[in-house]
Write a protein that holds these residues in place. Structure first.
Motif, PDB file in Angstrom:
ATOM      1  N   GLU A 192      -3.948   1.003  14.170  1.00 54.87           N
ATOM      2  CA  GLU A 192      -2.970   0.013  13.857  1.00 54.87           C
ATOM      3  C   GLU A 192      -3.646  -1.261  13.515  1.00 54.87           C
ATOM      4  OE1 GLU A 192       0.263  -0.079  14.084  1.00 54.87           O
ATOM      5  OE2 GLU A 192       0.734   1.891  14.740  1.00 54.87           O
ATOM      6  N   ASP A 193      -4.875  -1.501  14.234  1.00 54.89           N
ATOM      7  CA  ASP A 193      -5.274  -2.714  13.968  1.00 54.89           C
ATOM      8  C   ASP A 193      -6.145  -2.786  12.603  1.00 54.89           C
ATOM      9  OD1 ASP A 193      -6.945  -5.209  14.482  1.00 54.89           O
ATOM     10  OD2 ASP A 193      -8.719  -4.370  15.029  1.00 54.89           O
ATOM     11  N   ALA A 194      -6.335  -1.461  12.356  1.00 54.09           N
ATOM     12  CA  ALA A 194      -7.160  -1.294  10.723  1.00 54.09           C
ATOM     13  C   ALA A 194      -6.349  -1.448   9.915  1.00 54.09           C
ATOM     14  CB  ALA A 194      -7.856   0.062  10.614  1.00 54.09           C
ATOM     15  N   ALA A 195      -4.929  -1.254  10.071  1.00 53.05           N
ATOM     16  CA  ALA A 195      -3.841  -1.322   9.210  1.00 53.05           C
ATOM     17  C   ALA A 195      -3.392  -2.779   8.801  1.00 53.05           C
ATOM     18  CB  ALA A 195      -2.510  -0.607   9.599  1.00 53.05           C
ATOM     19  N   ALA A 196      -3.637  -3.702  10.198  1.00 55.20           N
ATOM     20  CA  ALA A 196      -3.200  -5.046  10.233  1.00 55.20           C
ATOM     21  C   ALA A 196      -4.055  -5.782   9.397  1.00 55.20           C
ATOM     22  CB  ALA A 196      -2.851  -5.477  11.441  1.00 55.20           C
ATOM     23  N   ARG A 197      -5.566  -5.457   9.493  1.00 54.74           N
ATOM     24  CA  ARG A 197      -6.638  -6.087   8.817  1.00 54.74           C
ATOM     25  C   ARG A 197      -6.536  -5.684   7.371  1.00 54.74           C
ATOM     26  NH1 ARG A 197     -12.182  -5.840  12.211  1.00 54.74           N
ATOM     27  NH2 ARG A 197     -11.391  -6.241  14.528  1.00 54.74           N
ATOM     28  N   TYR A 198      -6.311  -4.599   7.014  1.00 57.16           N
ATOM     29  CA  TYR A 198      -6.371  -4.439   5.560  1.00 57.16           C
ATOM     30  C   TYR A 198      -4.966  -5.065   4.871  1.00 57.16           C
ATOM     31  CZ  TYR A 198      -7.760  -0.956   1.697  1.00 57.16           C
ATOM     32  OH  TYR A 198      -8.318  -0.448   0.547  1.00 57.16           O
ATOM     33  N   SER A 199      -4.052  -5.033   5.579  1.00 56.16           N
ATOM     34  CA  SER A 199      -2.937  -5.757   5.061  1.00 56.16           C
ATOM     35  C   SER A 199      -3.160  -7.434   4.770  1.00 56.16           C
ATOM     36  CB  SER A 199      -1.481  -5.629   5.963  1.00 56.16           C
ATOM     37  OG  SER A 199      -0.543  -6.369   5.415  1.00 56.16           O
ATOM     38  N   ARG A 200      -3.744  -7.759   5.735  1.00 56.10           N
ATOM     39  CA  ARG A 200      -4.302  -9.229   5.617  1.00 56.10           C
ATOM     40  C   ARG A 200      -5.283  -9.518   4.454  1.00 56.10           C
ATOM     41  NH1 ARG A 200      -4.159  -9.186  11.279  1.00 56.10           N
ATOM     42  NH2 ARG A 200      -6.392  -8.650  11.574  1.00 56.10           N
ATOM     43  N   GLU A 201      -6.221  -8.664   4.197  1.00 59.99           N
ATOM     44  CA  GLU A 201      -7.077  -8.548   3.233  1.00 59.99           C
ATOM     45  C   GLU A 201      -6.498  -8.387   1.945  1.00 59.99           C
ATOM     46  OE1 GLU A 201     -11.491  -6.729   1.995  1.00 59.99           O
ATOM     47  OE2 GLU A 201     -10.245  -5.464   3.286  1.00 59.99           O
ATOM     48  N   ILE A 202      -5.573  -7.425   1.812  1.00 50.72           N
ATOM     49  CA  ILE A 202      -4.823  -7.468   0.439  1.00 50.72           C
ATOM     50  C   ILE A 202      -3.998  -8.736   0.304  1.00 50.72           C
ATOM     51  CG2 ILE A 202      -2.980  -6.005  -0.661  1.00 50.72           C
ATOM     52  CD1 ILE A 202      -3.873  -3.701   0.879  1.00 50.72           C
ATOM     53  N   THR A 203      -3.255  -9.125   1.229  1.00 51.04           N
ATOM     54  CA  THR A 203      -2.553 -10.540   1.045  1.00 51.04           C
ATOM     55  C   THR A 203      -3.443 -11.483   0.481  1.00 51.04           C
ATOM     56  OG1 THR A 203      -1.096  -9.752   2.770  1.00 51.04           O
ATOM     57  CG2 THR A 203      -1.058 -12.011   1.981  1.00 51.04           C
ATOM     58  N   LYS A 204      -4.726 -11.648   1.093  1.00 52.50           N
ATOM     59  CA  LYS A 204      -5.551 -12.756   0.700  1.00 52.50           C
ATOM     60  C   LYS A 204      -6.140 -12.513  -0.645  1.00 52.50           C
ATOM     61  CE  LYS A 204     -10.029 -14.806   2.015  1.00 52.50           C
ATOM     62  NZ  LYS A 204     -11.056 -14.713   3.156  1.00 52.50           N
ATOM     63  N   LEU A 205      -6.198 -11.255  -1.060  1.00 53.38           N
ATOM     64  CA  LEU A 205      -7.172 -11.124  -2.519  1.00 53.38           C
ATOM     65  C   LEU A 205      -6.289 -10.645  -3.555  1.00 53.38           C
ATOM     66  CD1 LEU A 205     -10.395  -9.202  -0.770  1.00 53.38           C
ATOM     67  CD2 LEU A 205     -10.151 -11.616  -1.531  1.00 53.38           C
ATOM     68  N   VAL A 206      -4.976 -10.223  -3.365  1.00 51.98           N
ATOM     69  CA  VAL A 206      -4.209  -9.936  -4.598  1.00 51.98           C
ATOM     70  C   VAL A 206      -3.358 -10.779  -4.742  1.00 51.98           C
ATOM     71  CG1 VAL A 206      -2.830  -7.925  -5.167  1.00 51.98           C
ATOM     72  CG2 VAL A 206      -5.069  -7.470  -4.006  1.00 51.98           C
ATOM     73  N   PRO A 207      -3.322 -11.516  -5.982  1.00 53.65           N
ATOM     74  CA  PRO A 207      -1.989 -12.625  -6.167  1.00 53.65           C
ATOM     75  C   PRO A 207      -0.793 -12.041  -6.119  1.00 53.65           C
ATOM     76  CG  PRO A 207      -3.383 -12.210  -8.100  1.00 53.65           C
ATOM     77  CD  PRO A 207      -4.036 -11.335  -7.124  1.00 53.65           C
ATOM     78  N   GLY A 208       0.318 -12.499  -5.897  1.00 56.37           N
ATOM     79  CA  GLY A 208       1.686 -12.313  -6.071  1.00 56.37           C
ATOM     80  C   GLY A 208       2.739 -13.273  -5.663  1.00 56.37           C
ATOM     81  N   ALA A 209       3.775 -13.391  -6.268  1.00 58.32           N
ATOM     82  CA  ALA A 209       4.781 -14.312  -6.078  1.00 58.32           C
ATOM     83  C   ALA A 209       5.483 -14.217  -4.790  1.00 58.32           C
ATOM     84  CB  ALA A 209       6.032 -14.316  -7.019  1.00 58.32           C
ATOM     85  N   ILE A 210       5.685 -12.936  -4.145  1.00 54.43           N
ATOM     86  CA  ILE A 210       6.150 -12.775  -2.863  1.00 54.43           C
ATOM     87  C   ILE A 210       5.225 -11.897  -2.247  1.00 54.43           C
ATOM     88  CG2 ILE A 210       8.119 -11.745  -1.409  1.00 54.43           C
ATOM     89  CD1 ILE A 210      10.055 -12.240  -3.925  1.00 54.43           C
ATOM     90  N   ASP A 211       5.408 -10.478  -2.295  1.00 52.64           N
ATOM     91  CA  ASP A 211       4.160  -9.898  -1.860  1.00 52.64           C
ATOM     92  C   ASP A 211       2.935  -9.496  -2.901  1.00 52.64           C
ATOM     93  OD1 ASP A 211       5.782  -8.957   0.390  1.00 52.64           O
ATOM     94  OD2 ASP A 211       6.896  -7.381  -0.329  1.00 52.64           O
ATOM     95  N   PRO A 212       1.989  -9.061  -2.483  1.00 51.26           N
ATOM     96  CA  PRO A 212       0.756  -8.816  -3.186  1.00 51.26           C
ATOM     97  C   PRO A 212       1.251  -7.922  -4.277  1.00 51.26           C
ATOM     98  CG  PRO A 212      -0.165  -8.676  -1.039  1.00 51.26           C
ATOM     99  CD  PRO A 212       1.630  -8.756  -0.976  1.00 51.26           C
ATOM    100  N   GLU A 213       0.804  -8.328  -5.674  1.00 55.96           N
ATOM    101  CA  GLU A 213       1.244  -7.536  -6.992  1.00 55.96           C
ATOM    102  C   GLU A 213       0.107  -7.020  -7.441  1.00 55.96           C
ATOM    103  OE1 GLU A 213       3.327 -10.106  -9.376  1.00 55.96           O
ATOM    104  OE2 GLU A 213       4.739 -10.799  -7.790  1.00 55.96           O
ATOM    105  N   PHE A 214      -0.304  -5.560  -7.319  1.00 58.72           N
ATOM    106  CA  PHE A 214      -1.570  -4.919  -7.864  1.00 58.72           C
ATOM    107  C   PHE A 214      -1.085  -4.815  -9.361  1.00 58.72           C
ATOM    108  CE2 PHE A 214      -2.355  -3.606  -3.644  1.00 58.72           C
ATOM    109  CZ  PHE A 214      -3.637  -3.668  -3.547  1.00 58.72           C
ATOM    110  N   ASP A 215      -1.967  -4.886 -10.198  1.00 60.76           N
ATOM    111  CA  ASP A 215      -1.919  -4.651 -11.719  1.00 60.76           C
ATOM    112  C   ASP A 215      -1.576  -3.222 -11.981  1.00 60.76           C
ATOM    113  OD1 ASP A 215      -2.322  -7.505 -12.467  1.00 60.76           O
ATOM    114  OD2 ASP A 215      -4.382  -7.177 -11.899  1.00 60.76           O
ATOM    115  N   VAL A 216      -2.320  -2.341 -11.244  1.00 58.99           N
ATOM    116  CA  VAL A 216      -2.167  -1.218 -11.507  1.00 58.99           C
ATOM    117  C   VAL A 216      -2.434  -0.564  -9.975  1.00 58.99           C
ATOM    118  CG1 VAL A 216      -3.008   0.958 -12.556  1.00 58.99           C
ATOM    119  CG2 VAL A 216      -3.024  -1.019 -13.915  1.00 58.99           C
ATOM    120  N   VAL A 217      -1.610   0.327  -9.748  1.00 54.62           N
ATOM    121  CA  VAL A 217      -1.744   1.445  -8.636  1.00 54.62           C
ATOM    122  C   VAL A 217      -1.865   2.888  -9.303  1.00 54.62           C
ATOM    123  CG1 VAL A 217      -0.781   2.342  -6.505  1.00 54.62           C
ATOM    124  CG2 VAL A 217      -0.492  -0.186  -6.978  1.00 54.62           C
TER     125      VAL A 217
END
Length: 309
Positions: A192-217
């Motif tokens: 659970e802690d790993a998921a929360a940390r990964y979510s924060r890292e994605i939010t910080k590094l992946v730009p997006g208007a609302i949620d992080p917007e990956f260019d390609v998944v």
């Protein structure tokens, strides 16, 4: 002049999306666009318009069905090597403009795609500015303590050669700089802690208007509809409250993070017809994880077809 346009679920009355105008911009809006996430295809909705002035009031449309405006592009290949080539071509096509316009290229890869298709590659992204990429993994296993470092590539059985880790494949065969690869933090307290940390890292590094917007998944679709570690009909597959979730020791992207992506590539290792593929997103079964993805405008299918040239 138009002040509000909003959309409700025709059955429950829940507001799904809204857009507000100023008096200046609302005098002659010919068309409105808004982002409505997590709405399944075929849901009946009603649109409302609140206007002021002569003829103003609250206007309501007749109920209509939600249909995503997206394009399915099917790139069939006769063997895994050609599937890999198709994926590499997509990333080479898309990444330069993303780096130019946003300063980075945000990519998320299924671990199955990395291990099964990219492990045998030889510099598939040669010529790309991979130093400007950010690479994340869609679902990973949280392994507690010291075992994490020893088992990341999988246990060696008997005299079998130990499988390379995801990081070794991405830095070695794919030649992506190590500091551009973002894996799960195995020093976390628990999954659970790993998921929360990964979510924060994605939010910080992946730009997006609302949620992080990956260019390609790029995902791997398994038989039965499992994708990203999400099983059809499971609570995890239907969870729209988080970006990254933990289920047991498995940490996976949740469907809102997939729904925010600009493009999704889906790898299918068994032969299927085009309509069968599209039905994963647009079919009548609301329990399939990909049926929760409604906003992605482009879907690229990398489909194994032995008859393809």
């Amino acid at each position: 002049w138009v002040e509000w346009v909003y959309v409700k679920d025709a059955a429950s009355g829940k507001i799904l999306g809204a857009k507000r105008y100023s008096e200046e911009t609302g005098r002659s809006p010919k068309m409105t666009t808004m982002r409505i996430q997590g709405v399944r295809t075929g849901l009946r909705v009603t649109a409302f318009v609140l206007a002021h002035g002569v003829g103003g009031g609250l206007w309501r449309s007749s109920a209509f069905e939600m249909r995503p405006a997206r394009v399915h592009r099917i790139r069939s290949a006769s063997d895994p090597a050609r599937l890999r080539k198709g994926i590499a071509e997509l990333l080479r096509e898309v990444s330069p403009a993303c780096v130019r316009d946003r300063g980075c290229f945000s990519l998320a890869l299924s671990p199955d795609v990395v291990a099964d298709l990219l492990a045998d590659a030889h510099a598939p992204f040669e010529g790309c500015d991979t130093a400007s990429w950010r690479v994340f993994i869609t679902d990973q296993e949280y392994v507690e303590g010291e075992e994490a470092r020893g088992n990341e590539g999988g246990e060696a059985k008997g005299k079998e050669k130990k499988k390379p880790s995801l990081a070794e494949i991405l830095t070695g065969a794919c030649r992506i700089p190590e500091d551009r690869i973002h894996l799960l933090d195995q020093s976390s307290r628990d999954a659970e802690d790993a998921a929360a940390r990964y979510s924060r890292e994605i939010t910080k590094l992946v730009p997006g208007a609302i949620d992080p917007e990956f260019d390609v998944v790029v995902l791997r679709l398994h038989r039965g509809g499992r994708v990203c570690g999400l099983e059809p009909g499971s609570g995890e597959a239907l969870n729209k409250d988080v970006l990254v979730l933990a289920s047991g020791a498995r940490v996976s992207f949740a469907t809102p993070l997939l729904d925010a992506a600009k493009r999704i590539g889906v790898v299918v290792m068994e032969e299927r017809e085009g309509k069968q593929l599209e039905a994963e997103f647009d079919g009548p079964d609301p329990k399939r994880p990909l049926s929760q993805v409604s906003c992605v405008p482009e879907i690229f299918w990398f489909n194994l077809d032995k008859t393809a040239e």
